[in-house]
Design an enzyme around this catalytic site. Structure first.
Site, PDB file in Angstrom:
ATOM      1  N   LEU A  14       0.893  -1.149   0.000  1.00  0.00           N
ATOM      2  CA  LEU A  14       0.000   0.000   0.000  1.00  0.00           C
ATOM      3  C   LEU A  14       0.932   1.199   0.000  1.00  0.00           C
ATOM      4  CD1 LEU A  14      -3.057   0.496   0.090  1.00  0.00           C
ATOM      5  CD2 LEU A  14      -2.943   0.441   2.573  1.00  0.00           C
ATOM      6  N   ASP A  15       0.728   2.109  -0.943  1.00  0.00           N
ATOM      7  CA  ASP A  15       1.659   3.227  -1.082  1.00  0.00           C
ATOM      8  C   ASP A  15       1.821   4.021   0.211  1.00  0.00           C
ATOM      9  OD1 ASP A  15       2.203   2.744  -3.780  1.00  0.00           O
ATOM     10  OD2 ASP A  15       0.389   3.796  -4.399  1.00  0.00           O
ATOM     11  N   TYR A  16       2.967   4.650   0.322  1.00  0.00           N
ATOM     12  CA  TYR A  16       3.312   5.511   1.462  1.00  0.00           C
ATOM     13  C   TYR A  16       2.208   6.528   1.737  1.00  0.00           C
ATOM     14  CZ  TYR A  16       6.155   9.001   4.015  1.00  0.00           C
ATOM     15  OH  TYR A  16       6.656   9.894   4.933  1.00  0.00           O
TER      16      TYR A  16
END
Length: 197
Positions: free
Chosen positions: A43-45
């Site tokens: 899950l992206d930053y």
């Protein structure tokens, strides 16, 4: 070896890993789990929401195989008064760039939330502008290219402001707060993900 299964609500601006990088926060700053437990997928930053942590390698393989095409539901706050035309385009699939190549996304389910969904407030909050609406979309995908949801909403003219993964199959973050973790049984996680245990 004892198998462990957790679901977490990953906070905004936290890396999807247990080792730090520069001055960015990582999962170890929020969650205490056995050292052999890792996130399934990513899950992206700058995205928030559901992440599964486990040391069950078989679960990891099954969940990440594209042929299983698991439903992933995202709640997406966008910049501007999103139109029904844009929603239809998202549903039908749009052209985005992935790794420098043009890619046409698969059909998905997209709809506009009638009102803001019940989610914990984000820290820091999105920049609020009185004159520009920031409605929410529900998007259900069966694929997960790098930054796909953000690229899709941008392709139809409505950049993503806030992105929350709400569910994978029947596993959700309903009622959870950002930074919260729940431990699940093997049976519950496999059933929730519609996998054969």
């Amino acid at each position: 070896m004892a198998l462990n299964y957790y679901i977490i609500y990953k906070p905004y601006e936290v890396l999807t890993r247990f080792t730090p990088e520069g001055n960015k926060a990582c999962l170890a700053d929020f969650f205490k789990v056995p050292t052999d437990v890792y996130p399934v997928g990513r899950l992206d930053y700058d995205s928030e929401g559901l992440l599964i942590l486990t040391n069950d390698k078989a679960l990891n393989q099954q969940l990440l195989l594209p042929r299983h095409a698991h439903e992933r539901e995202y709640w997406v706050q966008v910049d501007g008064a999103v139109t029904e035309t844009a929603v239809k385009e998202l549903s039908a699939g749009v052209d985005i760039h992935v790794d420098g190549k043009l890619y046409h996304t698969r059909r998905c389910k997209a709809s506009i939330f009638p009102e803001e969904p019940a989610l914990p407030s984000r820290n820091p909050p999105i920049r609020f502008r009185k004159s520009i609406p920031a409605p929410w979309l529900r998007m259900v995908l069966q694929e997960g290219k790098n930054r796909q949801v953000r690229r899709m909403t941008a392709a139809v003219g409505f950049p993503t402001l806030r992105l929350v993964r709400y569910r994978i199959e029947n596993i959700t973050i309903e009622g959870m707060q950002s930074g919260e973790m729940k431990q699940l049984s093997r049976e519950d996680i496999y059933r929730g993900l519609k996998l054969k245990a």
